[in-house]
Design a protein around this motif. Structure first.
Motif, short mmCIF file in Angstrom:
data_model
loop_
_atom_site.label_atom_id
_atom_site.label_comp_id
_atom_site.label_asym_id
_atom_site.label_seq_id
_atom_site.Cartn_x
_atom_site.Cartn_y
_atom_site.Cartn_z
N VAL A 7 0.89 -1.16 0.00
CA VAL A 7 0.00 0.00 0.00
C VAL A 7 0.93 1.21 0.00
O VAL A 7 1.79 1.33 0.87
CB VAL A 7 -0.89 0.01 1.26
CG1 VAL A 7 -1.63 1.34 1.39
CG2 VAL A 7 -1.86 -1.16 1.24
N GLY A 9 1.52 5.48 -0.59
CA GLY A 9 1.07 6.87 -0.76
C GLY A 9 2.29 7.74 -0.98
O GLY A 9 3.33 7.51 -0.38
N LEU A 10 2.18 8.73 -1.86
CA LEU A 10 3.34 9.57 -2.18
C LEU A 10 3.12 11.01 -1.74
O LEU A 10 2.01 11.53 -1.82
CB LEU A 10 3.62 9.55 -3.68
CG LEU A 10 4.03 8.22 -4.30
CD1 LEU A 10 4.16 8.36 -5.81
CD2 LEU A 10 5.34 7.72 -3.71
N GLU A 11 4.18 11.64 -1.28
CA GLU A 11 4.20 13.08 -1.10
C GLU A 11 5.19 13.62 -2.12
O GLU A 11 6.37 13.27 -2.10
CB GLU A 11 4.63 13.43 0.33
CG GLU A 11 3.59 12.98 1.36
CD GLU A 11 4.17 12.86 2.77
OE1 GLU A 11 4.11 13.86 3.50
OE2 GLU A 11 4.70 11.80 3.10
N VAL A 159 -0.01 15.61 -2.02
CA VAL A 159 -0.07 14.43 -1.15
C VAL A 159 -1.16 13.49 -1.65
O VAL A 159 -2.33 13.89 -1.75
CB VAL A 159 -0.37 14.84 0.31
CG1 VAL A 159 -0.35 13.60 1.22
CG2 VAL A 159 0.62 15.89 0.79
N THR A 160 -0.81 12.26 -1.96
CA THR A 160 -1.83 11.31 -2.44
C THR A 160 -2.44 10.56 -1.26
O THR A 160 -1.88 10.48 -0.18
CB THR A 160 -1.26 10.24 -3.40
OG1 THR A 160 -0.58 9.24 -2.63
CG2 THR A 160 -0.32 10.84 -4.42
N GLU A 161 -3.62 9.99 -1.51
CA GLU A 161 -4.16 8.98 -0.59
C GLU A 161 -3.37 7.69 -0.82
O GLU A 161 -2.75 7.52 -1.87
CB GLU A 161 -5.65 8.75 -0.89
CG GLU A 161 -6.56 9.95 -0.64
CD GLU A 161 -6.70 10.28 0.84
OE1 GLU A 161 -6.28 9.47 1.70
OE2 GLU A 161 -7.22 11.37 1.14
N PRO A 162 -3.40 6.78 0.14
CA PRO A 162 -2.64 5.52 -0.05
C PRO A 162 -3.34 4.58 -1.03
O PRO A 162 -3.81 3.51 -0.65
CB PRO A 162 -2.57 4.92 1.36
CG PRO A 162 -3.67 5.56 2.12
CD PRO A 162 -4.00 6.87 1.48
N ASN A 201 5.65 6.62 1.10
CA ASN A 201 5.07 5.98 2.28
C ASN A 201 4.60 4.60 1.86
O ASN A 201 3.84 4.47 0.90
CB ASN A 201 3.87 6.79 2.79
CG ASN A 201 4.28 8.18 3.22
OD1 ASN A 201 4.62 8.40 4.37
ND2 ASN A 201 4.27 9.12 2.29
N SER A 203 3.46 0.50 3.17
CA SER A 203 3.20 -0.56 4.14
C SER A 203 2.80 -1.81 3.37
O SER A 203 2.49 -1.74 2.18
CB SER A 203 2.08 -0.14 5.10
OG SER A 203 0.89 0.10 4.38
N PHE A 212 -5.04 -1.25 6.74
CA PHE A 212 -3.68 -0.88 6.40
C PHE A 212 -2.70 -1.39 7.45
O PHE A 212 -3.02 -1.39 8.64
CB PHE A 212 -3.54 0.65 6.32
CG PHE A 212 -4.25 1.24 5.13
CD1 PHE A 212 -4.36 0.52 3.94
CD2 PHE A 212 -4.79 2.52 5.19
CE1 PHE A 212 -5.01 1.07 2.84
CE2 PHE A 212 -5.44 3.07 4.10
CZ PHE A 212 -5.55 2.34 2.93
N GLY A 213 -1.51 -1.76 6.99
CA GLY A 213 -0.45 -2.14 7.92
C GLY A 213 0.33 -0.90 8.39
O GLY A 213 -0.01 0.22 8.03
N LYS A 215 3.16 1.76 8.36
CA LYS A 215 3.90 2.29 7.22
C LYS A 215 5.28 2.81 7.61
O LYS A 215 5.52 3.19 8.74
CB LYS A 215 3.12 3.41 6.55
CG LYS A 215 3.17 4.71 7.32
CD LYS A 215 2.68 5.90 6.50
CE LYS A 215 2.41 7.06 7.43
NZ LYS A 215 2.88 8.33 7.08
P1 ADP Z 1 1.73 11.37 8.52
O1 ADP Z 1 0.85 11.94 9.57
O2 ADP Z 1 2.68 10.32 9.02
O3 ADP Z 1 2.41 12.37 7.64
P2 ADP Z 1 -0.45 10.97 6.71
O4 ADP Z 1 -1.69 10.24 7.08
O5 ADP Z 1 -0.52 12.45 6.63
O6 ADP Z 1 0.75 10.49 7.61
O7 ADP Z 1 -0.02 10.44 5.30
C1 ADP Z 1 1.16 10.76 4.72
C2 ADP Z 1 1.29 9.91 3.47
O8 ADP Z 1 1.33 8.54 3.82
C3 ADP Z 1 0.14 10.05 2.50
O9 ADP Z 1 0.65 10.08 1.18
C4 ADP Z 1 -0.68 8.80 2.72
O10 ADP Z 1 -1.33 8.41 1.55
C5 ADP Z 1 0.36 7.79 3.11
N1 ADP Z 1 -0.12 6.73 4.01
C6 ADP Z 1 -0.89 6.88 5.11
N2 ADP Z 1 -1.08 5.70 5.71
C7 ADP Z 1 -0.42 4.77 4.97
C8 ADP Z 1 -0.23 3.35 5.10
N3 ADP Z 1 -0.73 2.63 6.09
N4 ADP Z 1 0.53 2.75 4.16
C9 ADP Z 1 1.08 3.46 3.15
N5 ADP Z 1 0.94 4.76 3.00
C10 ADP Z 1 0.19 5.43 3.89
#
Ligand code: ADP
Ligand code: MG
Length: 481
Positions: A7, A9-11, A159-162, A201, A203, A212-213, A215
């Motif tokens: 899974v 997610g990218l920033e 910032v993308t969703e995961p 990011n 997991s 989700f696991g 990350k």
């Molecule tokens: P943080 O508070 O650690 O910055 P966020 O929820 O703001 O975490 O998410 C930051 C990035 O991590 C986003 O791009 C999101 O899509 C991704 N992300 C969040 N949870 C997970 C997960 N369990 N596995 C992979 N990526 C994730």
């Protein structure tokens, strides 16, 4: 990895290509002498005040609109506090509470013809930090230099969703987003200059699970290639931990591109607390209906629309259209050629194979290419007019790339003109038949394929310059007579 799926997610951080920095009028240029693009504001001296740069803001807004975000009509700036030697104010101006855009998406076209939406959580505008340089010469051992030229450059964070589930989706997402940013003319996205950077990011979870696991966040990844390597490394590392019954530790890592591994930077126990608060020096920005409409109306034609138009207007196969529209400068190059001479599929073939390969080999952009559209058109016309063969044209192309000369000049200077004179060709054909009685006999006794070998010999003798259209019928006639 059989039982687990990633899974991701990218920033994404992209440096905007405005002329000035985002909160002062220092120039926004790459590669200047260290610490020469630094006014008191970039240096964070006491008593200085930031003023928002309108061009940077508009580029950020254009991106948010193009990525289908809900636009925050009253958006504001916040201070993100952390101490770092290249951050002179000890805080970074960013957007936390009211980011410019939310709930957007990017459409992906995957290899097997499938489509997928990757949702955007938010887009916000911030300032970049400076740079630390660690000299390696013995005299400077233990020293670090600080270059603040980059401090205050406009930076857009997406910032993308995961939503990303494998490396193919991740690669197509990064390429598509890069394409969009370049289409919009908001960033040059030159990765070698740090204009496009990623935080990965990632997991793992059991296949079929909808939870989700834990990350891991990998910071500091400077290119699409490196981001893919970092993700692959984490997929393998985390899967090994999970398969042996262990638990992944939530942490932030750095990517070491030379060693090809991630290195822990901080764990959850020492998680960052940025103490965000609204920046009292910057008023919120109200985006009027009229402003938003004008940004919407001024959006350029993007990849998806252009792909459909290329198929329609030029009769290109879907695959060709997809390759040509992947980057705005390549699409423009193609259309310039078509405007000069109507041979779209021929241009498409040349661009997709020869031109793109040479750009990659030479590490240059298409707008720096010595083979300008005008020269490619000239080359194609030389082939169409029978002056040179397709194979010779490939050689000429390399020469033009190397020397910057025009195709006709190269053909003239190197004597590459195709031989179409029947008398001259006949002499060579007779030689070849005499020297190769075996294959000639085979042809006469009905093995038509043998002519291929004989044609090859003629080509060899003429250094590829025999015009096959004239030569082949002549050879046949000669063999039968
Ligand atoms: P943080 O508070 O650690 O910055 P966020 O929820 O703001 O975490 O998410 C930051 C990035 O991590 C986003 O791009 C999101 O899509 C991704 N992300 C969040 N949870 C997970 C997960 N369990 N596995 C992979 N990526 C994730
Ligand atoms: Mg983060």
């Amino acid at each position: 990895m059989a039982g687990f799926e990633p899974v991701i997610g990218l920033e994404v951080h992209t440096e905007l290509n405005s002329e000035s920095k985002v909160f002062c009028d220092d120039p926004n240029i790459f590669g200047a002498e260290p610490n020469t693009q630094v006014s008191p504001i970039s240096l964070g001296l006491p008593g200085t005040l930031p003023v928002l740069n309108k061009v940077s803001f508009e580029k950020a807004l254009r991106t948010a609109v193009a990525l289908h975000c809900d636009i925050t009509r009253r958006t504001s700036f916040d201070r993100k506090h952390y101490y770092y030697p290249d951050l002179p104010k000890n805080y970074q101006i960013s957007q936390d509470y009211d980011p410019l855009g939310r709930n957007g998406f990017v459409d992906l076209h995957l290899k097997d013809g499938q489509q997928k939406k990757i949702r955007i959580n938010n887009i916000h505008l911030e300032e970049d930090a400076g740079k630390l340089v660690h000299p390696t010469d013995p005299a400077s051992r233990g020293l670090s230099w600080v270059d603040l030229n980059r401090a205050g450059m406009p930076l857009l964070e997406i910032v993308t969703e995961p939503d990303i589930r494998n490396l193919e989706e991740m690669e197509v997402f990064m390429q598509t987003l890069r394409g969009i940013l370049r289409y919009l003319d908001v960033s040059d996205c030159k990765m070698q200059e740090g204009s496009l950077r990623f935080e990965v990011n990632l997991s793992m979870r059991p296949k079929g699970s909808d939870e989700f696991g834990t990350k891991v966040e990998v910071k500091n990844v400077g290119s699409i290639k490196a981001a893919l390597r970092a993700a692959k490394y984490e997929i393998i590392r985390q899967t090994e931990i999970l398969e042996s019954g262990g638990e992944v530790v939530q942490q932030t890592c750095l990517w070491d591109d030379d060693k090809g591994e991630t290195r822990p930077m901080r764990s959850k126990e020492v998680a960052k607390d940025y103490r965000y608060f609204p920046d009292p020096d910057l008023p919120p920005v109200a985006i009027s209906e009229g402003w938003l409409n004008s940004v919407q109306n001024d959006l350029p034609e993007l990849q998806d629309a252009k792909r459909i138009r290329f198929i329609d207007q030029y009769g290109l196969p879907e695959y060709d259209a997809g390759v040509l529209v992947s980057d705005r400068t390549i699409a423009d190059y193609f259309e310039t050629c078509c405007g000069l001479h109507s041979a779209p599929k021929t241009f498409s073939n040349w661009i997709m194979v020869e031109v793109l390969r040479e750009l990659q080999n030479r590490e240059i952009e298409i707008d720096e290419c010595p083979l300008t559209p005008k020269r490619l058109v000239e080359l194609v016309k030389l082939v169409e007019g029978g002056t040179i063969s397709n194979n010779i044209a490939k050689e000429v192309l390399l020469d033009v790339m190397e020397t910057g000369k025009s195709p006709s000049e190269v053909v003239e200077e190197k004597g590459l003109k195709q031989e179409s004179d029947e008398g001259a060709l006949l002499a060579i054909i007779q030689e070849v038949i005499e020297e190769n009685p075996g294959p000639a006999e085979e042809f006469r006794s009905g093995k038509e394929k043998a002519i291929g070998f004989l044609m090859g010999q003629v080509m060899k003798k003429t250094q590829g310059k025999a015009n096959p259209g004239v030569c082949k019928p002549l050879l046949e006639k000669q063999l039968r007579s």
